[in-house]
Design a protein around this motif. Structure first.
Motif, short mmCIF file in Angstrom:
data_model
loop_
_atom_site.label_atom_id
_atom_site.label_comp_id
_atom_site.label_asym_id
_atom_site.label_seq_id
_atom_site.Cartn_x
_atom_site.Cartn_y
_atom_site.Cartn_z
N MET A 1 0.83 -1.23 0.15
CA MET A 1 0.12 -0.03 0.02
C MET A 1 0.87 1.33 0.03
O MET A 1 0.38 2.26 -0.81
CB MET A 1 -0.95 0.03 1.21
CG MET A 1 -1.90 1.14 1.12
SD MET A 1 -3.44 1.03 2.07
CE MET A 1 -4.20 -0.34 1.53
N LEU A 2 2.09 1.11 0.83
CA LEU A 2 3.06 2.27 0.79
C LEU A 2 3.30 2.65 -0.59
O LEU A 2 3.72 3.92 -1.03
CB LEU A 2 4.33 2.16 1.60
CG LEU A 2 3.89 2.41 3.21
CD1 LEU A 2 4.85 1.87 4.06
CD2 LEU A 2 3.43 3.59 3.44
N VAL A 3 3.70 1.66 -1.51
CA VAL A 3 4.21 1.78 -2.59
C VAL A 3 2.96 2.64 -3.73
O VAL A 3 3.36 3.72 -4.40
CB VAL A 3 4.46 0.54 -3.44
CG1 VAL A 3 4.83 0.59 -4.93
CG2 VAL A 3 5.74 -0.18 -2.93
N LEU A 4 1.75 2.47 -3.71
CA LEU A 4 0.73 2.97 -4.12
C LEU A 4 0.78 4.38 -3.75
O LEU A 4 0.62 5.23 -4.58
CB LEU A 4 -0.77 2.11 -4.07
CG LEU A 4 -0.53 0.82 -4.78
CD1 LEU A 4 -2.08 0.14 -4.21
CD2 LEU A 4 -0.66 1.09 -6.36
N LEU A 15 -7.70 3.61 -4.00
CA LEU A 15 -6.72 2.44 -3.37
C LEU A 15 -7.46 1.01 -3.42
O LEU A 15 -6.68 0.11 -3.81
CB LEU A 15 -6.46 2.82 -1.98
CG LEU A 15 -5.30 3.94 -1.70
CD1 LEU A 15 -5.30 4.29 -0.15
CD2 LEU A 15 -3.85 3.40 -2.21
N HIS A 16 -8.65 0.99 -2.87
CA HIS A 16 -9.36 -0.31 -3.05
C HIS A 16 -9.49 -0.93 -4.26
O HIS A 16 -8.91 -1.95 -4.47
CB HIS A 16 -10.76 -0.05 -2.62
CG HIS A 16 -11.36 -1.40 -2.16
ND1 HIS A 16 -12.64 -1.82 -3.07
CD2 HIS A 16 -11.28 -2.31 -1.21
CE1 HIS A 16 -13.04 -2.95 -2.31
NE2 HIS A 16 -12.23 -3.35 -1.35
N ARG A 17 -9.63 -0.21 -5.33
CA ARG A 17 -9.77 -0.56 -6.79
C ARG A 17 -8.23 -0.99 -7.42
O ARG A 17 -8.13 -2.10 -7.94
CB ARG A 17 -10.32 0.46 -7.62
CG ARG A 17 -11.82 0.49 -7.67
CD ARG A 17 -12.37 1.22 -8.75
NE ARG A 17 -11.93 2.47 -8.71
CZ ARG A 17 -12.59 3.61 -8.24
NH1 ARG A 17 -13.59 3.25 -7.30
NH2 ARG A 17 -11.99 4.75 -8.09
N GLU A 53 -8.39 12.26 1.07
CA GLU A 53 -7.20 11.69 0.37
C GLU A 53 -6.04 11.17 1.37
O GLU A 53 -6.05 11.85 2.76
CB GLU A 53 -6.70 12.61 -0.43
CG GLU A 53 -7.29 13.04 -1.78
CD GLU A 53 -6.59 14.03 -2.61
OE1 GLU A 53 -6.69 14.25 -3.83
OE2 GLU A 53 -5.87 14.75 -2.07
N TYR A 54 -5.29 10.27 0.95
CA TYR A 54 -4.31 9.55 1.98
C TYR A 54 -3.04 9.82 1.38
O TYR A 54 -2.38 8.90 0.46
CB TYR A 54 -4.70 8.21 2.05
CG TYR A 54 -6.11 7.96 2.98
CD1 TYR A 54 -5.78 7.91 4.38
CD2 TYR A 54 -7.10 7.94 2.06
CE1 TYR A 54 -7.03 7.62 4.99
CE2 TYR A 54 -8.30 7.75 2.77
CZ TYR A 54 -8.18 7.59 4.14
OH TYR A 54 -9.37 7.39 5.02
N PRO A 55 -2.33 10.92 1.48
CA PRO A 55 -0.75 11.12 0.95
C PRO A 55 0.15 10.59 1.92
O PRO A 55 -0.13 10.45 3.24
CB PRO A 55 -0.46 12.53 0.87
CG PRO A 55 -1.45 13.16 2.01
CD PRO A 55 -2.80 12.23 2.07
N LEU A 56 1.44 10.38 1.53
CA LEU A 56 2.30 9.89 2.51
C LEU A 56 2.96 11.02 3.20
O LEU A 56 3.13 12.14 2.62
CB LEU A 56 3.58 8.97 1.70
CG LEU A 56 3.57 7.76 1.08
CD1 LEU A 56 4.58 7.19 0.42
CD2 LEU A 56 2.92 6.82 2.28
N THR A 57 3.52 10.81 4.46
CA THR A 57 3.96 11.99 5.13
C THR A 57 5.60 11.63 4.61
O THR A 57 5.91 10.99 4.07
CB THR A 57 4.01 11.56 6.59
OG1 THR A 57 4.71 10.42 7.08
CG2 THR A 57 2.49 11.54 7.21
N PRO A 58 6.29 12.74 5.09
CA PRO A 58 7.96 12.65 4.89
C PRO A 58 8.44 11.40 5.29
O PRO A 58 9.20 10.80 4.60
CB PRO A 58 8.43 13.82 5.36
CG PRO A 58 7.18 14.81 5.55
CD PRO A 58 5.93 14.24 5.64
#
Length: 96
Positions: A1-4, A15-17, A53-58
């Motif tokens: 999931m982190l890669v996506l 994400l689910h799709r 939305e779900y962005p990655l943090t630093p």
């Protein structure tokens, strides 16, 4: 999931799709866990209906760095999806 998530911020259904073949519960639990560990942000946008939305943090982005794990996951995405599919078929047809 982190890669996506590393590619861009995603909404939950995107994400689910993108993952495919899993229940809605798994990405929900995974995102909550990633959020609680500081790897993902949950951003709610004031639209109708609300957009999340779900962005990655630093910190989360640092996992995609020189370790090579992210590159490996992207390169092997098809093989991983095929393995998940085989596991689903095996599980649904009876004991191993």
């Amino acid at each position: 999931m982190l890669v996506l998530l590393g590619r861009q911020p995603y909404r939950f259904n995107e994400l689910h799709r993108a993952i495919g073949g899993i229940s809605q519960r798994m990405p929900t639990r995974t995102l909550r866990g990633l959020e609680s560990t500081g790897l993902v942000l949950r951003e709610v946008h004031p639209t109708v209906p609300p957009s999340v939305e779900y962005p990655l943090t630093p910190l989360g982005q640092s996992l995609l760095g020189p370790s090579g794990l992210a590159d490996w996951a992207v390169s092997n995405e098809a093989a991983l999806a095929a393995a998940r599919q085989r596991a689903t078929v095996t599980t649904s047809t009876g004991p191993r």
